[in-house]
Design a protein around this motif. Structure first.
Motif, mmCIF file in Angstrom:
data_model
loop_
_atom_site.group_PDB
_atom_site.id
_atom_site.type_symbol
_atom_site.label_atom_id
_atom_site.label_comp_id
_atom_site.label_asym_id
_atom_site.label_seq_id
_atom_site.Cartn_x
_atom_site.Cartn_y
_atom_site.Cartn_z
ATOM 1 N N HIS A 39 39.625 14.049 49.016
ATOM 2 C CA HIS A 39 38.400 14.477 49.709
ATOM 3 C C HIS A 39 37.928 15.896 49.361
ATOM 4 O O HIS A 39 36.714 16.127 49.361
ATOM 5 C CB HIS A 39 38.500 14.259 51.233
ATOM 6 N N HIS A 93 33.389 21.681 54.957
ATOM 7 C CA HIS A 93 34.602 21.514 54.135
ATOM 8 C C HIS A 93 35.099 20.077 54.038
ATOM 9 O O HIS A 93 35.763 19.713 53.078
ATOM 10 C CB HIS A 93 35.735 22.434 54.631
ATOM 11 N N ASP A 94 34.783 19.243 55.038
ATOM 12 C CA ASP A 94 35.310 17.870 55.010
ATOM 13 C C ASP A 94 34.252 16.824 54.667
ATOM 14 O O ASP A 94 34.469 15.628 54.906
ATOM 15 C CB ASP A 94 35.955 17.529 56.367
ATOM 16 N N ASP A 144 41.889 25.146 59.685
ATOM 17 C CA ASP A 144 41.896 23.681 59.586
ATOM 18 C C ASP A 144 43.200 23.103 60.157
ATOM 19 O O ASP A 144 43.187 22.193 61.000
ATOM 20 C CB ASP A 144 41.751 23.340 58.089
ATOM 21 N N LYS A 178 35.031 13.397 53.073
ATOM 22 C CA LYS A 178 35.590 12.248 53.799
ATOM 23 C C LYS A 178 34.557 11.143 53.997
ATOM 24 O O LYS A 178 34.895 10.034 54.382
ATOM 25 C CB LYS A 178 36.144 12.699 55.152
ATOM 26 N N HIS A 189 40.373 23.894 49.889
ATOM 27 C CA HIS A 189 40.809 24.172 51.265
ATOM 28 C C HIS A 189 42.144 23.532 51.630
ATOM 29 O O HIS A 189 42.660 23.770 52.718
ATOM 30 C CB HIS A 189 39.702 23.837 52.280
ATOM 31 N N HIS A 190 42.718 22.704 50.724
ATOM 32 C CA HIS A 190 44.070 22.180 50.976
ATOM 33 C C HIS A 190 45.087 22.728 49.982
ATOM 34 O O HIS A 190 46.186 22.188 49.860
ATOM 35 C CB HIS A 190 44.087 20.648 50.943
HETATM 36 FE FE LIG Z 1 40.206 18.649 54.656
#
Ligand SMILES: [Fe+2]
Length: 234
Positions: free
Chosen positions: A108, A78-79, A162, A82, A133-134
């Motif tokens: 991101h 998911h990240d 998260d 970044k 996801h945010h």
């Molecule tokens: Fe994230």
């Protein structure tokens, strides 16, 4: 007779092809995680914990096994956004983020979806989860301001895991909250940040207990790594 032998040989071949493809798939995901670890080791450890937390919540929410493994996969990756060149220096900065840096970091989820786009063909829905996801249940999240069930279920699950991991694990610029406070913080997001049905699932005692165990194991790992880093500086 010959047809029977050919049939057995074909079955063997197709079984070993499936095993090979499964190994290839695992190796691809592990390679991606190694890339994430090389760029940002904390995010790689965070992602493994988020996958464990999200998996527990998804299983208790009675999702079928295929959905469960798709959510674990999305949580692991998911990240990835970044790692984008213009974001990584901000991610690795030991200081608290400025307003401008925070705005940049909010890119991101989209960057992650872009990086992972080639996987969408074999994991339909993956980039929808990663890019959301945010998002927040009440529409106050980013990047698109989606709300309620417009947000993929996998993203709603990962979002809870998260935030819980982010507040219960120590960072260079902040101490970790106590784990029970982390659970309380997640509960306080009912109907604003988080899906109320998923919060009911988290409230099952066995699920809360597993989340606490995963957080405790993570804190032991983070503090052991910190001790090693401090000893290296002596
Ligand atoms: Fe994230």
């Amino acid at each position: 007779m010959l047809g029977g032998i050919a049939g057995v040989a074909w079955l063997d071949h197709s079984r070993s092809s499936r095993r090979y493809l499964a190994r290839l798939h695992r190796a691809t995901i592990e390679t991606l995680l190694n890339v994430l670890h090389a760029g940002d080791p904390f995010s790689a450890r965070h992602s493994r914990r988020v996958a464990a937390l999200a998996g527990e919540l998804a299983r208790a929410h009675r999702l079928p096994p295929e959905a469960l493994s798709e959510i674990r996969l999305a949580a692991l990756l998911h990240d990835m956004g970044k790692l984008e060149e213009h974001l990584l220096p901000i991610v690795l900065s030991p200081d608290r983020l400025s307003g401008n840096e925070r705005e940049k970091i909010e890119e991101h989820p989209r960057e992650g979806a872009h990086i992972l786009a080639p996987l969408e063909e074999i994991h339909p829905g993956l980039i929808g989860i990663v890019s959301s996801h945010h998002e927040a249940w009440n529409g106050g999240g980013y990047p698109r301001g989606l709300s309620g069930e417009e947000i993929p279920l996998g993203a709603r699950i990962i979002s809870m895991a998260d935030v819980f991991d982010a507040v219960t694990q120590p960072r260079v610029y902040r101490d970790a909250d106590c784990i029970e406070d982390g659970i309380r913080l997640i509960r306080s997001g009912r109907g604003s940040r988080f899906d109320p049905d998923l919060l009911d699932t988290l409230d099952q005692p066995a699920v809360t207990a597993r989340w606490i165990e995963i957080a405790e194991a993570g804190r032991r790992e983070e503090s052991a790594l910190q001790n090693v880093a401090e000893e290296a500086l002596v």
